[in-house]
Design a protein around this motif. Structure first.
Motif, PDB file in Angstrom:
ATOM      1  N   UNK A  11       0.806  -1.219   0.000  1.00  0.00           N
ATOM      2  CA  UNK A  11       0.000   0.000   0.000  1.00  0.00           C
ATOM      3  C   UNK A  11       0.842   1.274   0.000  1.00  0.00           C
ATOM      4  N   UNK A  12       2.132   1.174   0.187  1.00  0.00           N
ATOM      5  CA  UNK A  12       2.947   2.358   0.448  1.00  0.00           C
ATOM      6  C   UNK A  12       3.864   2.763  -0.702  1.00  0.00           C
ATOM      7  N   UNK A  13       3.745   2.200  -1.888  1.00  0.00           N
ATOM      8  CA  UNK A  13       4.806   2.381  -2.882  1.00  0.00           C
ATOM      9  C   UNK A  13       4.566   3.425  -3.963  1.00  0.00           C
ATOM     10  N   UNK A  14       3.391   4.010  -4.093  1.00  0.00           N
ATOM     11  CA  UNK A  14       3.133   4.887  -5.246  1.00  0.00           C
ATOM     12  C   UNK A  14       2.811   6.336  -4.888  1.00  0.00           C
ATOM     13  N   UNK A  15       3.234   6.786  -3.763  1.00  0.00           N
ATOM     14  CA  UNK A  15       2.991   8.172  -3.396  1.00  0.00           C
ATOM     15  C   UNK A  15       1.793   8.321  -2.476  1.00  0.00           C
ATOM     16  N   UNK A  16       1.519   9.558  -2.114  1.00  0.00           N
ATOM     17  CA  UNK A  16       0.526   9.821  -1.076  1.00  0.00           C
ATOM     18  C   UNK A  16      -0.404  10.959  -1.472  1.00  0.00           C
ATOM     19  N   UNK A  17      -1.657  10.803  -1.081  1.00  0.00           N
ATOM     20  CA  UNK A  17      -2.628  11.880  -1.183  1.00  0.00           C
ATOM     21  C   UNK A  17      -2.639  12.557   0.175  1.00  0.00           C
ATOM     22  N   UNK A  18      -2.417  13.875   0.201  1.00  0.00           N
ATOM     23  CA  UNK A  18      -2.063  14.535   1.449  1.00  0.00           C
ATOM     24  C   UNK A  18      -2.923  15.745   1.805  1.00  0.00           C
ATOM     25  N   UNK A  19      -2.969  15.969   3.076  1.00  0.00           N
ATOM     26  CA  UNK A  19      -3.303  17.257   3.670  1.00  0.00           C
ATOM     27  C   UNK A  19      -2.021  17.694   4.358  1.00  0.00           C
ATOM     28  N   UNK A  20      -1.333  18.673   3.774  1.00  0.00           N
ATOM     29  CA  UNK A  20      -0.082  19.172   4.340  1.00  0.00           C
ATOM     30  C   UNK A  20      -0.376  20.501   5.027  1.00  0.00           C
ATOM     31  N   UNK A  21       0.001  20.598   6.293  1.00  0.00           N
ATOM     32  CA  UNK A  21      -0.315  21.764   7.113  1.00  0.00           C
ATOM     33  C   UNK A  21       0.968  22.470   7.524  1.00  0.00           C
ATOM     34  N   UNK A  22       1.054  23.760   7.167  1.00  0.00           N
ATOM     35  CA  UNK A  22       2.153  24.599   7.617  1.00  0.00           C
ATOM     36  C   UNK A  22       1.739  25.206   8.958  1.00  0.00           C
ATOM     37  N   UNK A  23       2.504  24.914  10.002  1.00  0.00           N
ATOM     38  CA  UNK A  23       2.115  25.341  11.343  1.00  0.00           C
ATOM     39  C   UNK A  23       2.356  26.823  11.609  1.00  0.00           C
ATOM     40  N   UNK A  24       3.356  27.410  10.999  1.00  0.00           N
ATOM     41  CA  UNK A  24       3.638  28.818  11.232  1.00  0.00           C
ATOM     42  C   UNK A  24       4.702  29.058  12.280  1.00  0.00           C
ATOM     43  N   UNK A  25       5.220  28.006  12.868  1.00  0.00           N
ATOM     44  CA  UNK A  25       6.295  28.136  13.852  1.00  0.00           C
ATOM     45  C   UNK A  25       6.992  26.798  13.988  1.00  0.00           C
ATOM     46  N   UNK A  26       8.060  26.797  14.751  1.00  0.00           N
ATOM     47  CA  UNK A  26       8.780  25.565  15.093  1.00  0.00           C
ATOM     48  C   UNK A  26       8.666  25.393  16.596  1.00  0.00           C
ATOM     49  N   UNK A  27       7.585  24.790  17.024  1.00  0.00           N
ATOM     50  CA  UNK A  27       7.295  24.696  18.444  1.00  0.00           C
ATOM     51  C   UNK A  27       6.635  23.353  18.708  1.00  0.00           C
ATOM     52  N   UNK A  28       7.217  22.556  19.604  1.00  0.00           N
ATOM     53  CA  UNK A  28       6.674  21.230  19.893  1.00  0.00           C
ATOM     54  C   UNK A  28       5.244  21.281  20.420  1.00  0.00           C
ATOM     55  N   UNK A  29       4.928  22.262  21.244  1.00  0.00           N
ATOM     56  CA  UNK A  29       3.574  22.351  21.798  1.00  0.00           C
ATOM     57  C   UNK A  29       2.559  22.626  20.697  1.00  0.00           C
ATOM     58  N   UNK A  30       2.897  23.505  19.771  1.00  0.00           N
ATOM     59  CA  UNK A  30       2.005  23.806  18.641  1.00  0.00           C
ATOM     60  C   UNK A  30       1.853  22.584  17.742  1.00  0.00           C
TER      61      UNK A  30
END
Length: 193
Positions: A11-30
């Motif tokens: 199931x993992x060999x031909x790429x992915x359909x995605x929801x990619x989310x840009x968080x806006x920061x580099x913060x573990x809590x966020x």
């Protein structure tokens, strides 16, 4: 027939359909807030770190930044709007564009194909209105619990643009879907080309 929810099968060999989310920061809590909100919004079943074992053959791991960091990806199973159970996962890109973290939630295209999800024939890439709308709804619900800078929806969309590049303006012609924060909410603009 291949099990669309299997972790070990192809199931993992031909790429992915995605929801990619840009968080806006580099913060573990966020990142944790968005990860938890997304996992809940998608109603993911389980949270696992390995693909060499089926979910029933391994212990679940916490849906946490620590698990994501340790395993690289977190995986589970999700019920599509078409009724099929498929494998899914997420990965993070730390400190990507403009110094912001990204969280990508994905469903393998091979699993979607085996589940019979219709996609636009004649295109050089996988596109599905059903998947676009479903992932956009997940992103919208996620934003209601944990805000983010940008969401993009489609085949292998992670990193294709960022909030700074868009500067709050959606392109007129769109090969992908966009979730753009506006007026205290998030606006979805579907792919139209």
């Amino acid at each position: 027939m291949t099990n669309t929810a299997s972790f070990r099968e192809t199931n993992w060999s031909s790429g992915y359909y995605e929801l990619a989310i840009e968080l806006g920061s580099c913060d573990d809590a966020r990142l944790q807030d968005v990860l938890s909100a997304l996992w809940s919004a998608a109603e993911v079943r389980g949270c696992f770190g390995r693909t060499d074992r089926e979910p029933a053959e391994q212990d679940a791991v916490p849906c946490s930044v620590a698990s994501l960091t340790h395993f690289g990806h977190l995986r589970g199973q999700v019920l599509l709007p078409t009724g099929q159970l498929v494998a899914c996962g997420c990965v993070t890109v730390r400190g990507g564009t403009e110094g912001s973290d990204w969280l990508d939630f994905y469903v393998p295209v091979d699993a979607l194909d085996r589940a019979g999800v219709a996609y636009w024939a004649g295109r050089p890439f996988f596109r599905s209105a059903v998947m676009d709308d479903w992932l956009a709804a997940i992103g919208t619900e996620t934003y209601g619990s944990a805000t983010f800078s940008l969401g993009v929806v489609g085949f292998s969309v992670s990193g294709c643009t960022d909030a700074a590049t868009l500067a709050g303006v959606l392109p007129d012609e769109r090969d992908i879907g966009y979730l753009l924060p506006q007026d205290g909410g998030v606006r979805y603009a579907a792919a139209n080309s």
